[in-house]
Design a protein around this motif. Structure first.
Motif, PDB file in Angstrom:
ATOM      1  N   GLU A  12      28.518  15.276  24.259  1.00 26.03           N
ATOM      2  CA  GLU A  12      29.304  14.091  23.709  1.00 26.03           C
ATOM      3  C   GLU A  12      29.380  13.239  24.813  1.00 26.03           C
ATOM      4  N   ALA A  13      29.921  11.951  24.259  1.00 23.13           N
ATOM      5  CA  ALA A  13      30.267  10.881  25.169  1.00 23.13           C
ATOM      6  C   ALA A  13      31.443  11.051  26.018  1.00 23.13           C
ATOM      7  N   ALA A  14      31.525  11.050  27.345  1.00 25.80           N
ATOM      8  CA  ALA A  14      32.567  11.320  28.155  1.00 25.80           C
ATOM      9  C   ALA A  14      33.333  10.105  28.560  1.00 25.80           C
ATOM     10  N   GLY A  15      32.511   9.185  28.713  1.00 24.42           N
ATOM     11  CA  GLY A  15      33.119   7.766  29.369  1.00 24.42           C
ATOM     12  C   GLY A  15      32.016   7.017  29.432  1.00 24.42           C
ATOM     13  N   PHE A  16      32.146   5.882  30.241  1.00 24.96           N
ATOM     14  CA  PHE A  16      31.147   4.839  30.299  1.00 24.96           C
ATOM     15  C   PHE A  16      31.116   4.535  32.051  1.00 24.96           C
ATOM     16  N   VAL A  17      30.049   3.893  32.338  1.00 30.70           N
ATOM     17  CA  VAL A  17      29.767   3.524  33.534  1.00 30.70           C
ATOM     18  C   VAL A  17      29.281   2.000  33.500  1.00 30.70           C
ATOM     19  N   ALA A  18      30.158   0.832  34.005  1.00 32.04           N
ATOM     20  CA  ALA A  18      30.194  -0.470  33.942  1.00 32.04           C
ATOM     21  C   ALA A  18      29.535  -0.953  35.200  1.00 32.04           C
ATOM     22  N   SER A  19      28.895  -1.996  35.403  1.00 31.71           N
ATOM     23  CA  SER A  19      28.546  -2.593  36.527  1.00 31.71           C
ATOM     24  C   SER A  19      29.256  -3.890  36.965  1.00 31.71           C
ATOM     25  N   THR A  20      29.990  -4.488  35.855  1.00 32.56           N
ATOM     26  CA  THR A  20      30.954  -5.723  36.315  1.00 32.56           C
ATOM     27  C   THR A  20      32.474  -5.358  35.686  1.00 32.56           C
ATOM     28  N   VAL A  21      33.209  -6.077  36.211  1.00 32.46           N
ATOM     29  CA  VAL A  21      34.752  -5.987  35.916  1.00 32.46           C
ATOM     30  C   VAL A  21      34.870  -6.488  34.457  1.00 32.46           C
ATOM     31  N   PRO A  22      33.997  -7.676  33.789  1.00 22.78           N
ATOM     32  CA  PRO A  22      34.080  -7.815  32.571  1.00 22.78           C
ATOM     33  C   PRO A  22      33.895  -6.899  31.524  1.00 22.78           C
ATOM     34  N   GLU A  23      32.717  -5.979  32.020  1.00 18.64           N
ATOM     35  CA  GLU A  23      32.357  -4.985  30.954  1.00 18.64           C
ATOM     36  C   GLU A  23      33.472  -3.895  31.216  1.00 18.64           C
ATOM     37  N   ILE A  24      34.068  -3.719  32.094  1.00 16.91           N
ATOM     38  CA  ILE A  24      35.421  -2.567  31.999  1.00 16.91           C
ATOM     39  C   ILE A  24      36.504  -3.204  31.157  1.00 16.91           C
ATOM     40  N   ALA A  42      42.563  13.140  20.757  1.00 15.55           N
ATOM     41  CA  ALA A  42      41.204  13.273  20.580  1.00 15.55           C
ATOM     42  C   ALA A  42      40.683  12.584  21.781  1.00 15.55           C
ATOM     43  N   SER A  43      39.619  13.018  22.537  1.00 16.36           N
ATOM     44  CA  SER A  43      38.916  12.174  23.788  1.00 16.36           C
ATOM     45  C   SER A  43      38.578  10.933  23.199  1.00 16.36           C
ATOM     46  N   ASN A  44      38.899   9.720  24.195  1.00 22.32           N
ATOM     47  CA  ASN A  44      38.709   8.283  24.048  1.00 22.32           C
ATOM     48  C   ASN A  44      37.776   8.037  25.305  1.00 22.32           C
ATOM     49  N   PRO A  45      36.167   8.066  24.958  1.00 21.68           N
ATOM     50  CA  PRO A  45      35.335   7.572  26.061  1.00 21.68           C
ATOM     51  C   PRO A  45      35.485   6.219  26.513  1.00 21.68           C
ATOM     52  N   PHE A  46      36.133   5.547  25.511  1.00 24.18           N
ATOM     53  CA  PHE A  46      36.052   3.909  25.977  1.00 24.18           C
ATOM     54  C   PHE A  46      37.102   3.713  27.176  1.00 24.18           C
ATOM     55  N   ALA A  47      38.130   4.697  27.150  1.00 17.13           N
ATOM     56  CA  ALA A  47      39.323   4.590  28.040  1.00 17.13           C
ATOM     57  C   ALA A  47      38.838   5.156  29.383  1.00 17.13           C
ATOM     58  N   ASP A  48      37.687   5.789  29.521  1.00 13.09           N
ATOM     59  CA  ASP A  48      37.507   6.137  30.697  1.00 13.09           C
ATOM     60  C   ASP A  48      36.139   5.699  31.491  1.00 13.09           C
ATOM     61  N   VAL A  49      36.482   4.921  32.441  1.00 14.56           N
ATOM     62  CA  VAL A  49      35.067   3.922  32.756  1.00 14.56           C
ATOM     63  C   VAL A  49      35.107   4.077  34.296  1.00 14.56           C
ATOM     64  N   LEU A  50      34.071   4.170  34.716  1.00 12.59           N
ATOM     65  CA  LEU A  50      33.405   4.174  36.004  1.00 12.59           C
ATOM     66  C   LEU A  50      32.978   2.632  36.609  1.00 12.59           C
ATOM     67  N   TYR A  51      33.643   2.232  37.413  1.00  8.89           N
ATOM     68  CA  TYR A  51      32.970   0.817  38.171  1.00  8.89           C
ATOM     69  C   TYR A  51      31.842   1.232  38.944  1.00  8.89           C
ATOM     70  N   GLY A  52      30.663   1.346  38.450  1.00 11.70           N
ATOM     71  CA  GLY A  52      29.486   1.844  39.089  1.00 11.70           C
ATOM     72  C   GLY A  52      28.897   1.173  40.271  1.00 11.70           C
ATOM     73  N   VAL A  53      29.782   0.275  40.972  1.00 16.41           N
ATOM     74  CA  VAL A  53      29.081  -0.508  42.324  1.00 16.41           C
ATOM     75  C   VAL A  53      30.240  -0.195  43.440  1.00 16.41           C
ATOM     76  N   PRO A  54      29.696   0.172  44.650  1.00 15.82           N
ATOM     77  CA  PRO A  54      30.736   0.460  45.571  1.00 15.82           C
ATOM     78  C   PRO A  54      32.057  -0.583  45.847  1.00 15.82           C
ATOM     79  N   ILE A  55      32.995  -0.125  45.784  1.00 19.26           N
ATOM     80  CA  ILE A  55      34.340  -0.954  45.768  1.00 19.26           C
ATOM     81  C   ILE A  55      34.417  -2.065  46.958  1.00 19.26           C
ATOM     82  N   SER A  56      35.147  -3.164  46.516  1.00 19.77           N
ATOM     83  CA  SER A  56      35.428  -4.111  47.608  1.00 19.77           C
ATOM     84  C   SER A  56      36.911  -4.465  47.341  1.00 19.77           C
TER      85      SER A  56
END
Length: 413
Positions: A12-24, A42-56
């Motif tokens: 099942e969907a656990a969360g999302f990986v986003a590549s931009t801040v607007p996507e988050i 219940a689990s809400n995958p839209f509220a669990d997001v990884l910013y998939g680019v090394p942080i700055s």
């Protein structure tokens, strides 16, 4: 149904990986709407997001602002693969704590109001684009994350992008197995490393809870054979304590949502009808002297990514044609030279000026990023293919296909 290397594991969907801040921000906004439609708790995958680019530092401040905007139900995880990135997070937290402390007249800051980040450690499992090596430097960085007072390590993250270079299903099996084995072995080595420096009890408690986030779209179905310790995955040395280390396994395919010509070649999907993201283009030129037509979709609609099949894109339902070249705004289409009859005359009557064609992009991720809206059609795929190959016999035309919804993507960085 089995696609490519095998059947998709039940998940099942656990969360999302986003590549931009607007996507988050878009995902967290959707989480509020989604929360209203599911049972409490219940689990809400839209509220669990990884910013998939090394942080700055600039992006960290924007992520912190989103955490404050959406409240305690939102989780945004950062990606770290260098000690300086951890230092950026720790300095940011320290400055924020000092600022809060001054605002409260020097009183103790409540943990609930203190900035607190969660992170995934990015490991290099063979792609060599980003990620710390799964060796001593990686263990030292992971230990710093495990013992940080400002950042909580949530898991380890790999992306086996080199799976795009595979030419056989056996190669994809090997890449998927190595991808997961790299993360498994790293966690075992991390426990031993922390035990050796006096953090053994803490490691024994925390390391088994870490998430293993692995994969790519080409390797997705091949993880079926590598995601179970008893499932024939082979494994690396010291596999004696593999039991249970896939309990927190996540697979993160990205292109899987749409597919494209590259994924057809790799076997991630099998047919044109599996590709959900296509581009509608118009015929704007006929050139009988050179046996070609011109379409009004170019690199700014398709990108210029290549794929082993050749060409810059393909026309749905027309294997006899090839997209010869693409410039900024237009694409030239001609006959495929390797046809049994040697090419023949272009079927101009099938493509009157002003008629529409449906293009399959080489890379749907880049193509999707070229548009400010997506039109959703609820149409039988066979009907779409027939429309794509319209020979003037009265079938429904592409421009007559009903649009049932319009999606607006996040824009910018």
């Amino acid at each position: 149904e089995e696609d490519g290397g095998g059947q998709a594991p039940a998940a099942e969907a656990a969360g999302f990986v986003a590549s931009t801040v607007p996507e988050i921000e878009m995902l967290l906004g959707a989480s509020e709407e989604y929360a209203a439609s599911i049972p409490r708790g219940a689990s809400n995958p839209f509220a669990d997001v990884l910013y998939g680019v090394p942080i700055s530092a600039p992006k960290l401040a924007r992520i912190d602002a989103l955490l404050h905007k959406f409240g305690g139900g939102a989780q945004i995880h950062v990606l770290i693969d260098h000690p300086s990135q951890l230092e950026i997070c720790e300095r940011y937290v320290e400055r924020s704590r000092m600022s809060h402390d001054m605002a409260r007249g020097g009183g103790t800051v409540s943990p609930d109001t203190s900035p607190y980040f969660t992170a995934f450690l990015k490991l290099d499992a063979g792609y060599h684009r980003a990620g710390v090596p799964p060796a001593q430097s990686g263990l030292e960085l992971a230990t710093k994350l495990m013992t940080s007072k400002s950042v909580k390590l949530r898991g380890v993250y790999t992306h086996c992008g080199h799976s795009y270079n595979a030419t056989t299903a056996a190669e994809l099996d090997d890449i998927a197995r190595d991808d997961l084995d790299t993360s498994r072995k790293f966690l075992r080595d991390l426990t031993r490393h922390m035990q050796s420096i006096g953090w053994g009890e803490y490691a024994n408690l925390r390391v088994p809870r870490l998430i293993l986030s692995v994969g790519s779209t080409p390797s997705l179905f091949h993880h079926r054979r590598s995601s179970s310790p008893s499932g024939g995955g082979g494994g690396s040395d010291d596999d004696d304590d593999d039991d249970g280390d896939t309990a927190n396994l996540e697979l993160h395919p990205g292109n899987y949502a749409l597919f494209d010509r590259q994924q057809i070649h790799l076997g991630s999907c099998r047919h044109e009808s599996d590709v959900a993201g296509t581009i509608l283009a118009a015929v704007i030129g006929h050139y009988p002297d050179r046996n070609t037509i011109l379409l009004d979709a170019g690199a700014l609609a398709l990108s210029k990514d290549s794929t082993p099949q050749g060409g810059t894109c393909s026309i749905a339902g027309r294997e006899d044609l090839v997209c010869l070249s693409t410039s900024q705004e237009v694409t030239v289409v001609g006959m495929k030279c390797n046809r049994p009859d040697g090419g023949g005359t272009f079927p101009f009557d099938d493509f009157p000026l002003g008629s529409k064609v449906r293009l399959l992009p080489n890379h749907s991720c880049l193509s999707a990023a070229c548009f400010d809206r997506y039109h959703v059609v609820d149409e039988d795929e066979e009907a779409l293919l027939l429309a794509s190959a319209d020979d003037g016999g009265g079938k429904k035309k592409l421009e007559d296909v009903e649009v049932v919804d319009t999606w607006t993507p996040a824009r910018g960085w």
